[in-house]
Design a protein around this motif. Structure first.
Motif, PDB file in Angstrom:
ATOM      1  N   ASP A 125      23.721  52.957  43.227  1.00 21.78           N
ATOM      2  CA  ASP A 125      23.243  52.717  44.583  1.00 21.78           C
ATOM      3  C   ASP A 125      24.333  53.011  45.588  1.00 21.78           C
ATOM      4  OD1 ASP A 125      20.683  51.865  43.860  1.00 21.78           O
ATOM      5  OD2 ASP A 125      21.386  49.819  43.471  1.00 21.78           O
ATOM      6  N   LYS A 126      23.936  53.636  46.709  1.00 22.34           N
ATOM      7  CA  LYS A 126      24.861  53.886  47.802  1.00 22.34           C
ATOM      8  C   LYS A 126      24.076  53.902  49.098  1.00 22.34           C
ATOM      9  CE  LYS A 126      27.614  57.346  50.157  1.00 22.34           C
ATOM     10  NZ  LYS A 126      26.780  57.171  51.370  1.00 22.34           N
ATOM     11  N   SER A 127      24.591  53.221  50.097  1.00 28.48           N
ATOM     12  CA  SER A 127      23.959  53.221  51.407  1.00 28.48           C
ATOM     13  C   SER A 127      24.269  54.534  52.124  1.00 28.48           C
ATOM     14  CB  SER A 127      24.480  52.043  52.243  1.00 28.48           C
ATOM     15  OG  SER A 127      24.085  52.184  53.596  1.00 28.48           O
ATOM     16  N   GLU A 128      23.263  55.108  52.779  1.00 31.35           N
ATOM     17  CA  GLU A 128      23.471  56.355  53.508  1.00 31.35           C
ATOM     18  C   GLU A 128      24.369  56.146  54.719  1.00 31.35           C
ATOM     19  OE1 GLU A 128      20.160  58.819  54.375  1.00 31.35           O
ATOM     20  OE2 GLU A 128      19.115  58.384  52.510  1.00 31.35           O
ATOM     21  N   ALA A 129      24.538  54.911  55.150  1.00 36.71           N
ATOM     22  CA  ALA A 129      25.357  54.635  56.325  1.00 36.71           C
ATOM     23  C   ALA A 129      26.847  54.590  55.988  1.00 36.71           C
ATOM     24  CB  ALA A 129      24.935  53.310  56.959  1.00 36.71           C
ATOM     25  N   GLU A 130      27.182  54.516  54.690  1.00 35.01           N
ATOM     26  CA  GLU A 130      28.583  54.409  54.285  1.00 35.01           C
ATOM     27  C   GLU A 130      29.108  55.737  53.769  1.00 35.01           C
ATOM     28  OE1 GLU A 130      28.568  51.376  51.354  1.00 35.01           O
ATOM     29  OE2 GLU A 130      28.122  49.746  52.761  1.00 35.01           O
ATOM     30  N   LYS A 131      30.357  56.014  54.057  1.00 28.57           N
ATOM     31  CA  LYS A 131      31.004  57.250  53.605  1.00 28.57           C
ATOM     32  C   LYS A 131      31.229  57.196  52.099  1.00 28.57           C
ATOM     33  CE  LYS A 131      35.252  59.956  54.269  1.00 28.57           C
ATOM     34  NZ  LYS A 131      36.545  60.018  55.000  1.00 28.57           N
ATOM     35  N   VAL A 132      30.872  58.269  51.413  1.00 29.86           N
ATOM     36  CA  VAL A 132      31.067  58.317  49.973  1.00 29.86           C
ATOM     37  C   VAL A 132      32.552  58.503  49.665  1.00 29.86           C
ATOM     38  CG1 VAL A 132      30.779  60.835  49.754  1.00 29.86           C
ATOM     39  CG2 VAL A 132      30.197  59.340  47.830  1.00 29.86           C
ATOM     40  N   PHE A 165      29.655  62.142  58.036  1.00 30.44           N
ATOM     41  CA  PHE A 165      30.936  62.238  57.344  1.00 30.44           C
ATOM     42  C   PHE A 165      31.109  63.627  56.712  1.00 30.44           C
ATOM     43  CE2 PHE A 165      29.516  57.729  56.981  1.00 30.44           C
ATOM     44  CZ  PHE A 165      30.475  57.177  57.818  1.00 30.44           C
ATOM     45  N   PRO A 166      32.302  63.952  56.205  1.00 26.84           N
ATOM     46  CA  PRO A 166      32.523  65.269  55.606  1.00 26.84           C
ATOM     47  C   PRO A 166      31.569  65.560  54.451  1.00 26.84           C
ATOM     48  CG  PRO A 166      34.616  64.170  55.998  1.00 26.84           C
ATOM     49  CD  PRO A 166      33.548  63.157  56.275  1.00 26.84           C
ATOM     50  N   GLN A 186      36.346  69.616  50.151  1.00 22.60           N
ATOM     51  CA  GLN A 186      35.845  68.786  51.256  1.00 22.60           C
ATOM     52  C   GLN A 186      35.740  69.622  52.520  1.00 22.60           C
ATOM     53  OE1 GLN A 186      37.382  64.657  52.097  1.00 22.60           O
ATOM     54  NE2 GLN A 186      37.966  65.589  54.047  1.00 22.60           N
ATOM     55  N   LEU A 187      34.569  69.590  53.153  1.00 28.61           N
ATOM     56  CA  LEU A 187      34.330  70.337  54.387  1.00 28.61           C
ATOM     57  C   LEU A 187      34.321  69.364  55.561  1.00 28.61           C
ATOM     58  CD1 LEU A 187      31.497  72.567  52.952  1.00 28.61           C
ATOM     59  CD2 LEU A 187      33.817  73.286  53.475  1.00 28.61           C
ATOM     60  N   PRO A 188      35.110  69.640  56.594  1.00 28.33           N
ATOM     61  CA  PRO A 188      35.240  68.703  57.714  1.00 28.33           C
ATOM     62  C   PRO A 188      33.909  68.411  58.385  1.00 28.33           C
ATOM     63  CG  PRO A 188      36.898  70.444  57.834  1.00 28.33           C
ATOM     64  CD  PRO A 188      35.924  70.859  56.780  1.00 28.33           C
TER      65      PRO A 188
END
Length: 301
Positions: A125-132, A165-166, A186-188
């Protein structure tokens, strides 16, 4: 399709938008058969497709293997395939594995999805609002490859978006001995300045822009050549080539990965530009080129 058009209503707030989407009309068995025959006719006349973009949910009346069966008809060893859907993914990956079994293949496939979707496919699970995080991304990729056994043979890269986020380009390892080693680029992130934003349809724009740029760079014409085919105008193609060359000089990665990273970055820029327009998945090319040209060089993780 004889079904009536569905109505989609977008409620736009100060800093977010919500889309209310009606259920699609049902596709009949006869209509599916007509579509299959049309594709077979096009392939018979012009050969396998140069590029295929697989997007969206499956309407009623279509089985989960619809994307797989259609791909079997039009994807060849030199086709570029971008997948922006998780519907029937297992059967689709099995089909693409067969399509790309040739040792002299020039084509390939990428799966574009957001970080939360990747984590969900891998059972996390991961919230879409948080940066991975890199750790989450690595664990999710490992879980995804374990769940979908054909993924390593069918896919070359994962194009992972993460909202504001990137984004990340993840190279799918082909050697089973390297399944715990992932090359990540990683793409800015793009800072979108302006008033009200309209994000509905931005994901579709990212997918289309990525495939268009990938097709151009894959068949990149040499100086003086005019026999290039594709949907990218010359002025956009020259910017793609210029940025690709710059990033290749700045990075320690191989040209193939930098081409894909450049393509994904252009797609992300198109998606950002579409957020400025009220109409879904519409953007000004100059806005996209400005975001793309101003983007910093990618970071190899």
């Amino acid at each position: 399709n004889a079904a009536p058009l569905r109505t989609c209503t977008t409620i736009v707030g100060k800093d977010c938008a919500t889309e209310l989407v009606e259920t699609s009309g049902e596709v009949t068995e006869q209509e599916l058969e007509q579509l299959g025959k049309k594709i077979e006719s096009l392939v018979s006349d012009g050969g396998k497709a140069s590029g295929v973009c697989i997007m969206g949910s499956m309407p009623p009346g279509c089985g989960d293997d619809t994307y797989a069966s259609l791909s079997e008809k039009m994807v060849g060893k030199d086709t570029l395939v971008l997948i922006d859907s998780v519907i029937g993914l297992d059967s689709l990956l099995k089909t693409l594995k067969t399509c790309f079994e040739s040792d002299d293949r020039e084509g390939g496939a990428v799966l574009k999805l957001n970080a939360a979707e990747l984590c969900k496919l891998a059972g996390a699970d991961k919230s879409e609002a948080e940066k991975v995080t890199i750790e989450e991304l690595t664990a999710a990729t490992r879980g995804f490859l374990s769940k979908y056994e054909c993924a390593s043979s069918a896919l070359d890269y994962l194009c992972v978006t993460d909202g504001k986020f990137p984004g990340y380009l993840v190279e799918v390892p082909k050697d089973s001995t390297e399944e715990d080693k992932f090359n990540l680029i990683q793409l800015p992130a793009t800072e979108i300045k302006g008033g009200m934003l309209f994000p509905i349809g931005a994901g579709d724009t990212v997918a289309a822009g990525t495939l268009a740029a990938w097709q151009y760079l894959h068949h990149e014409p040499q100086t003086g050549e005019d026999n290039f085919f594709g949907v990218v105008p010359k002025q956009v193609g020259s910017v793609l080539s210029s940025v690709k060359s710059k990033w290749l000089g700045d990075a320690s990665s191989d040209e193939r990965s930098i081409k894909m990273a450049t393509s994904f970055a252009f797609g992300l820029s198109c998606g950002s530009a579409s957020c400025l327009q009220q109409e879904n998945s519409v953007f000004n090319v100059d806005d996209a080129l400005r975001y793309f040209s101003d983007m910093d060089s990618p970071m190899i993780q």
